[in-house]
Design an enzyme around this catalytic site. Structure first.
Site, short mmCIF file in Angstrom:
data_model
loop_
_atom_site.label_atom_id
_atom_site.label_comp_id
_atom_site.label_asym_id
_atom_site.label_seq_id
_atom_site.Cartn_x
_atom_site.Cartn_y
_atom_site.Cartn_z
N LYS A 58 -0.52 3.74 0.17
CA LYS A 58 0.06 2.72 -1.03
C LYS A 58 -0.32 3.09 -2.30
O LYS A 58 -1.93 2.91 -2.67
CB LYS A 58 -0.33 1.32 -0.52
CG LYS A 58 0.32 0.22 -1.54
CD LYS A 58 -0.27 -1.20 -1.13
CE LYS A 58 0.25 -2.21 -2.19
NZ LYS A 58 -0.33 -3.51 -1.72
N ASP A 63 0.14 -4.36 -9.98
CA ASP A 63 0.80 -5.27 -9.03
C ASP A 63 0.76 -6.80 -9.78
O ASP A 63 -0.16 -7.42 -9.45
CB ASP A 63 0.35 -5.55 -7.72
CG ASP A 63 1.13 -6.33 -6.71
OD1 ASP A 63 2.37 -6.55 -7.20
OD2 ASP A 63 0.78 -6.97 -5.82
N LYS A 70 2.21 -13.23 -9.62
CA LYS A 70 0.76 -13.73 -9.22
C LYS A 70 0.21 -14.78 -10.29
O LYS A 70 0.55 -14.60 -11.66
CB LYS A 70 -0.10 -12.51 -9.17
CG LYS A 70 0.07 -11.67 -7.92
CD LYS A 70 -0.82 -10.25 -8.07
CE LYS A 70 -0.59 -9.34 -6.89
NZ LYS A 70 -0.94 -9.98 -5.69
N ASP A 81 -4.79 -1.90 -6.75
CA ASP A 81 -3.59 -1.73 -5.81
C ASP A 81 -3.14 -0.26 -5.23
O ASP A 81 -2.30 -0.13 -4.65
CB ASP A 81 -2.53 -2.44 -6.09
CG ASP A 81 -1.77 -3.36 -5.09
OD1 ASP A 81 -2.62 -3.41 -3.81
OD2 ASP A 81 -0.73 -3.95 -5.15
N ASP A 140 6.14 -10.15 -4.10
CA ASP A 140 4.66 -9.68 -4.16
C ASP A 140 4.30 -8.97 -2.78
O ASP A 140 3.06 -8.78 -2.62
CB ASP A 140 3.75 -10.91 -4.57
CG ASP A 140 2.47 -10.41 -4.68
OD1 ASP A 140 2.12 -9.35 -5.29
OD2 ASP A 140 1.44 -11.47 -4.73
N GLU A 142 5.22 -6.36 -1.72
CA GLU A 142 6.08 -5.00 -2.06
C GLU A 142 5.27 -3.83 -1.42
O GLU A 142 6.00 -2.76 -1.20
CB GLU A 142 6.04 -4.79 -3.62
CG GLU A 142 4.40 -4.44 -4.30
CD GLU A 142 3.42 -5.08 -4.07
OE1 GLU A 142 2.48 -4.45 -3.88
OE2 GLU A 142 3.39 -6.04 -4.14
N ARG A 144 4.31 -3.07 1.34
CA ARG A 144 4.81 -2.58 2.91
C ARG A 144 6.51 -2.09 2.67
O ARG A 144 6.61 -1.32 3.39
CB ARG A 144 4.94 -3.91 3.93
CG ARG A 144 5.97 -5.07 3.43
CD ARG A 144 5.59 -6.34 3.88
NE ARG A 144 4.30 -6.69 3.56
CZ ARG A 144 3.81 -7.88 4.16
NH1 ARG A 144 4.45 -8.69 5.05
NH2 ARG A 144 2.85 -8.29 3.65
#
Length: 290
Positions: A58, A63, A70, A81, A140, A142, A144
């Site tokens: 990933k 993010d 967030k 991230d 959020d 995202e 996956r």
């Protein structure tokens, strides 16, 4: 570039190629940013390779949560991230420099998750690589989405094993704390990851993928939703990824906590980015050559 001077082949899919290829997850997550998404494929293919392992990382470069924004304090460490993709990159670099006789294909799913007028919205339905559809209930969740596209490509290669690594869920921190990686997947590969982790002095713990949680991902308008029920979030995320690996033996590493050390240095772990699971993945790949 980190791979300069190695024999690792690099292929980069830009935004037009991603759209043409049907990478709905990567395109959807990245469409709110001025910085376009990418899928980078790295291939180490030594002569007389004894096995083939695919690694998926990933790479959310930042993010914000997208439109499901967030809180401000939750964004401070979100430069981390992309830790999963960084770990896959470094694993392949080390494997190539050591000349380990195992073919390794790495996929770096790269996007920036930002809110804007062009960002994906809660309620959107994405068509993923391979054709499955996903209802986005929370922008959020995202990671996956980008991982799913890359996992489809990894599974298409029919490797001996797929291992994905991601800063995927806050639920990992709740369950295992900031230093222990959660490992899910096919029992044999999951246990091989934990064995490799023990061998190199990293902390990992095997976790289940309870089938009763799968129904929480059901959607009335798509093949599945991108989030499930409140409880067991780390496991539900693993179940989501499982939908995209087919029959290939697979393990998923959730490094949301271990990837970034917000406290004082400890052991060999510095403050900041930790390189969590790098040594584990190198050891795991090496085990396929024995």
């Amino acid at each position: 570039m980190q791979l300069k001077g190695t024999k690792v082949k690099v292929e980069v899919l830009d935004l037009p190629a991603l759209r043409e290829g049907g990478y709905g997850g990567i395109v959807g997550v990245g469409q709110g940013s001025a910085n376009e998404p990418r899928l980078v494929t790295l291939t180490w293919s030594p002569p007389r390779a004894k096995a083939h392992v695919a690694l998926v990382g990933k790479g959310i470069t930042f993010d914000s949560g997208g439109l499901s924004l967030k809180p401000p304090t939750g964004m401070v460490t979100m430069k981390s991230d992309m830790a999963g993709a960084a770990t896959v990159l470094e694993t392949i670099r080390v494997v190539a420099e050591l000349g380990i006789p195992v073919k390794v294909t790495g996929f770096l799913a790269l996007a920036e998750n930002m809110p804007s007028g062009s960002a994906q919205r809660p309620g959107d339905v994405l068509t993923m690589r391979g054709g499955k559809t996903v209802e986005v209930l929370n922008t959020d969740a995202e990671g996956r989405l980008v991982m799913a596209d890359a996992l489809v490509d990894a599974a298409a290669l029919e490797p001996d094993a797929i291992v994905d690594i991601a800063t995927l869920t806050g639920a990992q921190l709740v369950a295992l704390g900031p230093r222990v990686t959660g490992v899910m997947g096919t029992p044999a590969v999951r246990d091989a990851v934990v064995t490799a982790s023990d061998a190199v002095g990293e902390q990992a713990w095997p976790m289940p993928l309870p089938e009763d949680l799968r129904s929480g991902l059901d959607s009335p308008i798509a093949d599945l939703a991108n989030i499930g029920d409140r409880f067991g979030g780390m496991l539900t995320a693993g179940l989501f990824l499982k939908e995209f690996v087919g029959d290939v033996p697979w393990a998923h590493l959730d490094i949301a906590g271990p990837s970034f050390n917000e406290g004082a240095p400890w052991g060999y772990t510095p403050k900041g980015g930790s390189g969590a699971a790098l040594r584990t993945l190198v050891e795991l790949v090496s085990s396929y050559a024995r």
